[in-house]
Design an enzyme around this catalytic site. Structure first.
Site, PDB file in Angstrom:
ATOM      1  N   HIS A  37       2.655 -26.584  26.724  1.00 34.86           N
ATOM      2  CA  HIS A  37       2.225 -27.860  26.139  1.00 34.86           C
ATOM      3  C   HIS A  37       1.153 -27.656  25.064  1.00 34.86           C
ATOM      4  CE1 HIS A  37       3.455 -29.369  30.313  1.00 34.86           C
ATOM      5  NE2 HIS A  37       4.203 -30.093  29.517  1.00 34.86           N
ATOM      6  N   SER A 185       6.608 -24.063  33.121  1.00 38.10           N
ATOM      7  CA  SER A 185       7.107 -25.390  33.455  1.00 38.10           C
ATOM      8  C   SER A 185       6.167 -26.007  34.474  1.00 38.10           C
ATOM      9  CB  SER A 185       8.511 -25.281  34.062  1.00 38.10           C
ATOM     10  OG  SER A 185       8.859 -26.487  34.708  1.00 38.10           O
ATOM     11  N   ARG A 187       7.101 -27.744  36.785  1.00 32.87           N
ATOM     12  CA  ARG A 187       7.810 -27.656  38.064  1.00 32.87           C
ATOM     13  C   ARG A 187       7.657 -26.279  38.718  1.00 32.87           C
ATOM     14  NH1 ARG A 187      11.580 -31.548  35.503  1.00 32.87           N
ATOM     15  NH2 ARG A 187      11.548 -33.409  36.819  1.00 32.87           N
TER      16      ARG A 187
END
Ligand code: AMP
Length: 281
Positions: A37, A185, A187
């Site tokens: 990000h 990620s 996740r």
């Protein structure tokens, strides 16, 4: 750093920036931020005068049996990371503000949303396209930055920006990986220690396919099988492995034109992970 909590605050902030003649960059995220990000935020800084980051776990892109309720969240940590990379504004709306009662409008990017993740997660890209359109309408950014990690999403967002004449430049940035190759990620936080090791099968599989290509293999079945071999070795349950045209996402039988994309999705335990790579360059 400005904290913008309502849609009106986001539009007012970007309107002021535009009136001052400044270029606005937008980085949409669902939070639980990592270096993937922040690489997008840095890319936005290079292309715009001011960067806004949205942090919104968008309910419409989750299926009924998916992980909306348990999706990892850490707003304080996220704000800290945004400050570190000198983000100018963070937008954290409530779901009810993005989808007030009476909301009836959805955006569909036909064809592009049908296969790959869209085929396995019905309605997912309708939710993504809708929220991205809402964010573009509110922020009216000059540039918006997305990751190649979500390759299908990137093609869908590019398409909708053109088709709806939104006048935003959509920039895609390379996948940021851990040192051992695992694509970063949010996740990954779901993975136990042993699952984290097994998850390497995705990036290893893509590497194996690239090696097969470099050794002369061009056929999609053999390239996909190279990925499957690693998935099996890591006990990762395949969701899909496909070789596609990078922008139309149409399946390819061969990778000899030098521009094919190989995408993989698989379950490590209950956690669904995705990854992809260019093939032939
Ligand atoms: P998410 O928070 O998962 O919705 O992702 C927000 C944005 O970050 C999307 O454009 C993703 O493609 C991008 N992104 C997520 N992980 C990575 C990564 N490992 N490398 C580059 N971009 C990423």
């Amino acid at each position: 750093m400005h904290l913008l909590r309502t849609p009106a605050e986001l539009s007012e902030w970007t309107e002021t920036a535009r009136r001052q003649g400044r270029r606005v960059g937008l980085v949409p995220t669902m939070g639980f931020l990592h270096r993937g990000h922040t690489s997008l935020m840095e890319a936005s800084h290079e292309r715009a005068d001011l960067t806004a980051v949205s942090i919104f776990v968008n309910p419409t892109q989750f299926g009924p049996n998916e992980d909306l309720a348990r999706y990892p969240r850490d707003l304080e940590g996220d704000l800290h990371k945004c400050r570190e990379v000198k983000v100018d504004a963070v937008f954290t709306p409530e779901a009810g503000a993005m989808y007030p009662s009476g909301h009836r409008t959805f955006v569909e990017v036909t064809k592009l949303e049908d296969g790959l993740c869209g085929g396995r997660r019905p309605g997912h890209f309708r939710g993504v396209a809708t929220v991205v359109t809402q964010l573009f309408a509110l922020a009216r950014p000059h540039v918006a930055v997305f990751g190649e990690k979500d390759w299908q999403q990137l093609q869908i967002v590019r398409r909708l920006a053109v088709d709806l004449h939104l006048g935003v430049e959509v920039v895609g940035m390379p996948i940021v990986r851990e040192a051992d190759g695992l694509a970063m990620s949010s996740r990954n936080a779901y993975l136990s220690g042993p699952e984290r090791t097994r998850a390497l099968a995705l990036s290893r599989g893509l590497q194996a396919a690239r090696a097969r290509w470099a050794a002369g293999e061009r056929g999609a079945p053999a390239l996909c099988d190279a990925v499957r071999g690693e998935l099996r070795a890591g006990e990762v349950r395949e969701d899909y492995v496909e070789l596609v045209d990078p922008s139309t996402l149409e399946p390819l039988e061969r990778a000899d034109r030098g521009d094919a994309r190989l995408l993989v999705a698989g379950f490590v335990g209950k956690t669904r992970l995705i990854d992809n790579t260019a093939i032939g360059c």
